[in-house]
Design a protein around this motif. Sequence first.
Motif, PDB file in Angstrom:
ATOM      1  N   MET A   1       0.931  -1.290  -0.025  1.00  0.00           N
ATOM      2  CA  MET A   1       0.319  -0.005  -0.117  1.00  0.00           C
ATOM      3  C   MET A   1       0.943   1.233   0.068  1.00  0.00           C
ATOM      4  O   MET A   1       1.863   1.301   0.652  1.00  0.00           O
ATOM      5  CB  MET A   1      -0.918   0.029   1.076  1.00  0.00           C
ATOM      6  CG  MET A   1      -1.648   1.272   1.192  1.00  0.00           C
ATOM      7  SD  MET A   1      -2.919   1.137   2.708  1.00  0.00           S
ATOM      8  CE  MET A   1      -1.852   1.995   3.967  1.00  0.00           C
ATOM      9  N   ARG A   2       0.676   2.107  -0.938  1.00  0.00           N
ATOM     10  CA  ARG A   2       1.082   3.392  -0.670  1.00  0.00           C
ATOM     11  C   ARG A   2       0.176   4.735  -0.568  1.00  0.00           C
ATOM     12  O   ARG A   2      -0.857   4.557  -0.968  1.00  0.00           O
ATOM     13  CB  ARG A   2       1.949   3.570  -2.205  1.00  0.00           C
ATOM     14  CG  ARG A   2       2.868   2.833  -2.707  1.00  0.00           C
ATOM     15  CD  ARG A   2       3.945   3.734  -3.226  1.00  0.00           C
ATOM     16  NE  ARG A   2       5.207   2.947  -3.433  1.00  0.00           N
ATOM     17  CZ  ARG A   2       6.209   3.253  -2.717  1.00  0.00           C
ATOM     18  NH1 ARG A   2       6.151   3.813  -1.655  1.00  0.00           N
ATOM     19  NH2 ARG A   2       7.275   2.411  -2.986  1.00  0.00           N
ATOM     20  N   VAL A   3       0.709   5.599   0.203  1.00  0.00           N
ATOM     21  CA  VAL A   3      -0.084   6.892   0.365  1.00  0.00           C
ATOM     22  C   VAL A   3       0.582   7.940  -0.483  1.00  0.00           C
ATOM     23  O   VAL A   3       1.428   8.210  -0.290  1.00  0.00           O
ATOM     24  CB  VAL A   3       0.183   7.145   2.073  1.00  0.00           C
ATOM     25  CG1 VAL A   3      -0.859   8.346   2.266  1.00  0.00           C
ATOM     26  CG2 VAL A   3      -0.522   6.010   2.899  1.00  0.00           C
ATOM     27  N   PHE A   8      -2.334  12.064   1.841  1.00  0.00           N
ATOM     28  CA  PHE A   8      -1.505  12.406   3.206  1.00  0.00           C
ATOM     29  C   PHE A   8      -2.073  13.873   3.596  1.00  0.00           C
ATOM     30  O   PHE A   8      -2.249  13.850   5.071  1.00  0.00           O
ATOM     31  CB  PHE A   8       0.018  12.462   3.007  1.00  0.00           C
ATOM     32  CG  PHE A   8       0.825  12.870   4.053  1.00  0.00           C
ATOM     33  CD1 PHE A   8       0.725  11.929   5.237  1.00  0.00           C
ATOM     34  CD2 PHE A   8       1.832  13.753   3.758  1.00  0.00           C
ATOM     35  CE1 PHE A   8       1.743  12.385   6.484  1.00  0.00           C
ATOM     36  CE2 PHE A   8       2.609  14.101   4.891  1.00  0.00           C
ATOM     37  CZ  PHE A   8       2.409  13.466   6.402  1.00  0.00           C
ATOM     38  N   GLY A   9      -2.013  14.875   2.945  1.00  0.00           N
ATOM     39  CA  GLY A   9      -2.747  16.295   3.125  1.00  0.00           C
ATOM     40  C   GLY A   9      -4.030  15.994   3.586  1.00  0.00           C
ATOM     41  O   GLY A   9      -4.186  16.745   4.686  1.00  0.00           O
ATOM     42  N   GLN A  10      -4.766  15.261   2.987  1.00  0.00           N
ATOM     43  CA  GLN A  10      -6.202  15.127   3.512  1.00  0.00           C
ATOM     44  C   GLN A  10      -6.456  14.652   4.648  1.00  0.00           C
ATOM     45  O   GLN A  10      -7.248  14.928   5.483  1.00  0.00           O
ATOM     46  CB  GLN A  10      -6.852  14.141   2.434  1.00  0.00           C
ATOM     47  CG  GLN A  10      -7.016  14.757   1.073  1.00  0.00           C
ATOM     48  CD  GLN A  10      -8.159  15.975   1.011  1.00  0.00           C
ATOM     49  OE1 GLN A  10      -8.982  15.894   1.302  1.00  0.00           O
ATOM     50  NE2 GLN A  10      -7.511  17.143   0.892  1.00  0.00           N
ATOM     51  N   ALA A  41       5.557  18.534   4.617  1.00  0.00           N
ATOM     52  CA  ALA A  41       6.871  18.535   3.945  1.00  0.00           C
ATOM     53  C   ALA A  41       7.739  17.300   4.220  1.00  0.00           C
ATOM     54  O   ALA A  41       8.751  16.921   3.348  1.00  0.00           O
ATOM     55  CB  ALA A  41       7.532  19.772   4.137  1.00  0.00           C
ATOM     56  N   LEU A  42       7.619  16.686   5.128  1.00  0.00           N
ATOM     57  CA  LEU A  42       8.185  15.769   5.793  1.00  0.00           C
ATOM     58  C   LEU A  42       8.140  14.273   4.814  1.00  0.00           C
ATOM     59  O   LEU A  42       9.102  13.639   4.907  1.00  0.00           O
ATOM     60  CB  LEU A  42       7.682  15.054   7.225  1.00  0.00           C
ATOM     61  CG  LEU A  42       8.217  15.732   8.385  1.00  0.00           C
ATOM     62  CD1 LEU A  42       7.555  15.570   9.920  1.00  0.00           C
ATOM     63  CD2 LEU A  42       9.689  15.975   8.556  1.00  0.00           C
ATOM     64  N   ALA A  43       7.264  14.364   3.942  1.00  0.00           N
ATOM     65  CA  ALA A  43       7.121  13.571   2.938  1.00  0.00           C
ATOM     66  C   ALA A  43       8.066  13.447   1.889  1.00  0.00           C
ATOM     67  O   ALA A  43       8.639  12.307   1.319  1.00  0.00           O
ATOM     68  CB  ALA A  43       5.747  13.295   2.198  1.00  0.00           C
ATOM     69  N   GLN A  79       1.570   9.241  16.127  1.00  0.00           N
ATOM     70  CA  GLN A  79       1.116   8.040  16.562  1.00  0.00           C
ATOM     71  C   GLN A  79       1.049   7.342  14.958  1.00  0.00           C
ATOM     72  O   GLN A  79       1.340   6.062  14.786  1.00  0.00           O
ATOM     73  CB  GLN A  79      -0.122   7.866  17.315  1.00  0.00           C
ATOM     74  CG  GLN A  79      -0.603   6.522  17.217  1.00  0.00           C
ATOM     75  CD  GLN A  79      -2.116   6.332  18.049  1.00  0.00           C
ATOM     76  OE1 GLN A  79      -2.242   7.436  18.913  1.00  0.00           O
ATOM     77  NE2 GLN A  79      -2.711   5.270  18.194  1.00  0.00           N
ATOM     78  N   THR A  80       0.390   8.109  14.122  1.00  0.00           N
ATOM     79  CA  THR A  80      -0.125   7.597  12.621  1.00  0.00           C
ATOM     80  C   THR A  80       1.228   7.665  11.716  1.00  0.00           C
ATOM     81  O   THR A  80       1.498   6.570  11.025  1.00  0.00           O
ATOM     82  CB  THR A  80      -1.114   8.492  12.158  1.00  0.00           C
ATOM     83  OG1 THR A  80      -2.160   8.661  12.834  1.00  0.00           O
ATOM     84  CG2 THR A  80      -1.362   7.927  10.815  1.00  0.00           C
ATOM     85  N   TRP A  81       2.201   8.548  11.802  1.00  0.00           N
ATOM     86  CA  TRP A  81       3.138   8.873  10.747  1.00  0.00           C
ATOM     87  C   TRP A  81       4.506   8.644  11.149  1.00  0.00           C
ATOM     88  O   TRP A  81       5.517   8.014  10.352  1.00  0.00           O
ATOM     89  CB  TRP A  81       3.129   9.938   9.889  1.00  0.00           C
ATOM     90  CG  TRP A  81       1.580  10.254   9.453  1.00  0.00           C
ATOM     91  CD1 TRP A  81       0.581  11.113  10.079  1.00  0.00           C
ATOM     92  CD2 TRP A  81       0.879   9.605   8.292  1.00  0.00           C
ATOM     93  NE1 TRP A  81      -0.547  10.947   9.332  1.00  0.00           N
ATOM     94  CE2 TRP A  81      -0.395  10.101   8.028  1.00  0.00           C
ATOM     95  CE3 TRP A  81       1.321   8.636   7.546  1.00  0.00           C
ATOM     96  CZ2 TRP A  81      -1.267   9.618   7.166  1.00  0.00           C
ATOM     97  CZ3 TRP A  81       0.692   8.380   6.401  1.00  0.00           C
ATOM     98  CH2 TRP A  81      -0.935   8.682   6.267  1.00  0.00           C
TER      99      TRP A  81
END
Length: 100
Positions: A1-3, A8-10, A41-43, A79-81
């Motif tokens: 799975m890719r985000v 991610f912004g949503q 921007a961490l992406a 927690q999520t990312w």
Amino acid sequence: MRVCFFHFGQCLWRKIQNLPDIRQKYVNNADFSLKIKQLMALAFIPVSHVVDTFNKLMSQQLFEDNEELLLPLIDYFEQTWIGRPTRRNKRRPPIFDLKL
């Protein structure tokens, strides 16, 4: 799975919408919203540098000055990312792997 970056912004925007105090400041204060967008921007940071860069972001004046207000958002983001910190200066695995 890719985000993808859009989703991610949503995810971040949906969380902001669920936190009325943060949402109000985000919508009404351009500098505040720009700083929050830095989380997205961490992406674009290499995976090996994401945690260090996140820690640097959290040490910025805006995040320190608004720590209590931003705590629910930062908790969600960690927690999520990123993964929550442990007592031993490590991090638990996040819900979504950093490689996503």
